[in-house]
Enzyme design. Structure first.
Site, PDB file in Angstrom:
ATOM      1  N   GLU A  72       1.567  -1.494   0.194  1.00 13.45           N
ATOM      2  CA  GLU A  72       0.094   0.657   0.264  1.00 13.45           C
ATOM      3  C   GLU A  72       0.665   1.628   0.061  1.00 13.45           C
ATOM      4  OE1 GLU A  72      -3.125   1.515   3.223  1.00 13.45           O
ATOM      5  OE2 GLU A  72      -1.287   0.643   3.899  1.00 13.45           O
ATOM      6  N   CYS A  91      -4.600  -3.630   2.989  1.00  9.73           N
ATOM      7  CA  CYS A  91      -4.067  -3.274   4.185  1.00  9.73           C
ATOM      8  C   CYS A  91      -5.212  -3.372   5.109  1.00  9.73           C
ATOM      9  CB  CYS A  91      -4.187  -1.332   4.769  1.00  9.73           C
ATOM     10  SG  CYS A  91      -2.539  -2.015   6.215  1.00  9.73           S
ATOM     11  N   LYS A  93      -9.591   1.700  -2.488  1.00  8.75           N
ATOM     12  CA  LYS A  93      -9.809   0.859  -0.899  1.00  8.75           C
ATOM     13  C   LYS A  93     -11.211   1.278  -0.287  1.00  8.75           C
ATOM     14  CE  LYS A  93      -7.208   1.257   3.706  1.00  8.75           C
ATOM     15  NZ  LYS A  93      -5.766   1.513   4.348  1.00  8.75           N
TER      16      LYS A  93
END
Length: 279
Positions: free
Chosen positions: A52, A154, A120
């Site tokens: 990321e 993540c 995300k």
């Protein structure tokens, strides 16, 4: 007449680049990625996965780190063409108001073309990510022939429903880039293995290592097979984790142990009233 023997399948390899990310320094991070991949045996058609925000670290200074000029995306495209590989990276993309951004994982094909870009879905509220980053609103997949892959980022790892939606949509490989702090490293490993087991999918999770001005990172990049067996993992060194991926392993296991066929998605129940409202 005799049946012509079939050629053996071409080996597939994934390469997880565990990087000590230089804080808000794109050029340094591009150089570090190139240096790590120079000594990696990458075959045409392999898959390379970066952490990321590999170009900046987990920074909320979007006015400094955003890929407004497209240099990060161009770097990833060059990397894909040079190695004739699929590449999943990370970058910050400004929203039109320029006060917010999305945290993205672009995926490039071996010819350098953009296959797709995941935004995300779960900004890390505990780390104040939601103050500068807005959530994505759609799952994304790409074909790594012959497998279907689904990217995540993540904090998404803590939300099993995301990976279930990806699996129902056809994902066989879950690909995740992260900046996951050392303080919760035991969660990282446990959740990566769990996501592989419950979705009967490969989990390829690459974390950063080193330190930024706020946190320390323990690496621990890990590759897990569809049965939950750990194929390989790193400790906290800066390195590339390379693993062989067998498409038949996921398909054979799903066929033999049909847990995914027993999924029942129930409509949500209305919330229970507060105890004080029951009387």
């Amino acid at each position: 007449w005799s049946e012509r023997p079939q050629s053996p399948p071409i080996p597939m390899h994934a390469h997880l680049v565990q990087l000590d990310i230089a804080w808000e320094d794109r050029d340094a991070n591009f150089a570090r990625v190139r240096e790590l991949l120079e000594t990696t045996d990458i075959h045409a058609g392999d898959l390379v996965i970066l952490p990321e925000m590999f170009d900046s670290g987990f920074s909320l200074h979007i006015e400094r780190t955003a890929d407004a000029d497209g240099r990060t995306l161009a770097f990833l495209a060059d990397l894909a063409r040079e190695h004739r590989a699929f590449v999943q990276g990370g970058r910050t993309v400004l929203e039109p108001d320029e006060a917010h951004a999305t945290n993205r994982a672009p995926v490039l094909a071996p010819d350098g073309s953009l296959l797709g870009e995941y935004a995300k879905i779960h900004p890390f509220s505990f780390g104040r990510e939601g103050e500068r980053f807005i959530p994505g609103n759609a799952i994304t997949s790409f074909t790594w022939p012959p497998l279907t892959c689904a990217p995540a980022i993540c904090y998404d790892l803590r939300f099993p429903e995301l990976f279930r939606y990806q699996t129902i949509a056809g994902a066989e490989v879950l690909t995740l880039g992260a900046n996951w702090p050392r303080t919760r490293q035991h969660h990282w490993r446990a959740l990566a293995i769990a996501r592989a087991i419950e979705n009967q999918a490969y989990m390829l999770a690459v974390n950063r290592t080193g330190n930024d001005p706020h946190l320390a990172y323990a690496g621990g990049s890990i590759a897990v097979d569809p049965r939950g067996e750990v194929l390989a993992e790193l400790t906290d060194e800066q390195a590339v984790l390379s693993v062989r991926i067998d498409p038949e392993r996921v398909r054979t296991w799903r066929s033999a142990f049909g847990a995914l066929r027993d999924i029942r998605l129930l409509p949500p129940e209305p919330p229970l009233p507060h105890p004080r409202e029951r009387h």
